[in-house]
Write a protein that holds these residues in place. Structure first.
Motif, mmCIF file in Angstrom:
data_model
loop_
_atom_site.group_PDB
_atom_site.id
_atom_site.type_symbol
_atom_site.label_atom_id
_atom_site.label_comp_id
_atom_site.label_asym_id
_atom_site.label_seq_id
_atom_site.Cartn_x
_atom_site.Cartn_y
_atom_site.Cartn_z
ATOM 1 N N HIS A 68 0.992 -1.370 -0.106
ATOM 2 C CA HIS A 68 0.075 0.030 0.120
ATOM 3 C C HIS A 68 0.763 1.243 0.104
ATOM 4 C CE1 HIS A 68 -3.853 -2.084 0.580
ATOM 5 N NE2 HIS A 68 -3.316 -2.845 1.553
ATOM 6 N N LYS B 16 -2.532 5.142 8.293
ATOM 7 C CA LYS B 16 -3.624 4.992 7.113
ATOM 8 C C LYS B 16 -3.642 3.607 6.656
ATOM 9 C CE LYS B 16 -2.889 9.741 5.551
ATOM 10 N NZ LYS B 16 -2.456 10.530 4.384
ATOM 11 N N ILE B 17 -2.488 2.878 6.573
ATOM 12 C CA ILE B 17 -2.752 1.506 5.848
ATOM 13 C C ILE B 17 -3.326 0.457 6.987
ATOM 14 C CG2 ILE B 17 -1.161 -0.479 5.148
ATOM 15 C CD1 ILE B 17 0.610 1.818 3.907
ATOM 16 N N ARG C 239 -6.995 0.554 7.425
ATOM 17 C CA ARG C 239 -7.909 0.145 6.256
ATOM 18 C C ARG C 239 -8.571 -1.375 6.832
ATOM 19 N NH1 ARG C 239 -6.088 0.939 0.581
ATOM 20 N NH2 ARG C 239 -4.857 2.616 0.617
ATOM 21 N N GLU D 124 -9.719 -3.982 5.400
ATOM 22 C CA GLU D 124 -9.211 -5.069 5.076
ATOM 23 C C GLU D 124 -7.576 -5.716 5.598
ATOM 24 O OE1 GLU D 124 -7.989 -2.162 1.784
ATOM 25 O OE2 GLU D 124 -9.480 -2.449 3.195
ATOM 26 N N VAL D 125 -7.125 -4.547 5.885
ATOM 27 C CA VAL D 125 -5.560 -4.688 6.531
ATOM 28 C C VAL D 125 -5.713 -5.319 8.141
ATOM 29 C CG1 VAL D 125 -3.626 -3.797 7.322
ATOM 30 C CG2 VAL D 125 -4.175 -3.212 5.084
#
Length: 329
Positions: free
Chosen positions: A60, A280-281, A284, A286-287
């Motif tokens: 990402h 930020k990643i 998420r 899904e993360v």
């Protein structure tokens, strides 16, 4: 005379223009991060949780940084090989380290490290944390942690526990539990967590602290019994299992963690940018879901928070190492 003055003023203006141009050019260069692909050095082989976290970042980050991000695995020596490599890399943010809680314990376990875990790094963020579980063979007479502790105190030192190696988290975590709960047990080191699980199922050892993903399948098939989890709160993967603190050892907590670091001297704006993007990643959905599947919780601390946390971890485990006499193999 007038001509000379005009030439002099022209020369000064030209010189000032050159200085201003150089300043603007240098400033632009300093802000142009990253100027080439970024390498994330993972301290373990492919396939584990550290590798998973590193690859989630690498997947990402390019969209935010505008450069390719690649993962290089440099396993060995409980993370020391990867840490030394990054500690000696240029402090420009193009070489980063993703490592685990061994980063805080190695300074106490290895008498001569080629790097310092604090002085040689710029902390970026603690990315995740994860609890462990305390497991016993299915044949064990103990069905709760309270029953196990009573059994352990009665048998004195006639009890054994396994770990993935001297100085590993499940070794030091059991040493901490022994001190806080008042029992003794013989340490049996193995080469990795897989052999520990096999020995536990075979009844060759009495107890072990393990990562949930490695033992949950055996619990579901009835080959192992999980007595407690080591976090501050119950694991959402096994909410029916109490924490160690709930089960009779108040104040006990053992968490593994994964963090992102850069070489010492990396510019603050680069460190802050990396922390913001990592947060930020990890934010998420899904993360977070992928991390929860391996029993990891998102932390995403600031550099200042992680720095304070790392100092506290080093101090805590230095005392455990000293009392246990643990040394790296």
């Amino acid at each position: 005379m007038e001509i000379e003055m005009k030439i002099g003023r022209a020369s000064i203006r030209a010189a000032l223009a050159l200085v201003a141009g150089a300043f603007i050019g240098a400033s632009a260069m300093a802000q142009a991060y990253p100027s080439k692909p970024v390498r994330i050095i993972a301290s373990t082989p492919p396939g584990g949780t550290i590798d998973l976290v590193a690859r989630l970042l690498a997947q990402h980050l390019p969209a935010a940084l505008g450069q390719a991000v690649v993962v290089e695995n440099k396993p060995g020596a409980a993370g020391n090989i990867a840490a030394e490599f990054v500690a000696k890399a240029p402090a420009d943010g193009h070489t980063l380290l993703v490592t685990a809680s061994s980063h805080a314990t190695n300074i106490s376990l290895y008498p001569r490290l080629a790097y310092h875990p604090v002085k040689d790094f710029a902390p970026v963020s603690q990315l995740t944390s994860n609890p462990f579980v305390i497991a016993v063979p299915a044949s064990s007479p103990a069905h709760t942690l309270g029953e196990f502790l009573a059994l352990a105190r009665a048998r004195k030192s006639d009890l054994s526990y396994g770990s993935a190696g001297s100085g590993q988290g499940n070794h030091l975590g059991m040493e901490l539990l022994k001190t806080m709960a008042g029992f003794d047990a013989v340490h049996v080191p193995y080469n990795g967590t897989g052999p520990v699980t096999l020995a536990l199922m075979a009844g060759q050892i009495d107890v072990a602290i393990q990562s949930p993903p490695g033992v949950l399948p055996q619990m579901k098939t009835g080959r192992l019994r999980i007595l407690a989890t080591t976090g501050r709160k119950r694991s959402p993967l096994i909410p029916e299992i109490p924490t160690v603190a709930e089960a009779g050892v108040p104040g006990y907590e053992l968490l593994g963690w994964i963090a992102l670091l850069a070489p010492a001297g990396t510019p603050k704006d680069v460190v802050d940018q990396l922390q913001r993007e990592a947060r930020k990643i990890l934010g998420r959905a899904e993360v977070a879901s992928q991390l929860h599947a391996v029993s990891s919780d998102v932390v995403a601390s600031t550099p200042q928070e992680f720095s304070a946390f790392l100092d506290a971890e080093i101090a805590t485990w230095a005392q455990v190492v000293k009392k246990s006499g643990a040394r790296a193999e």
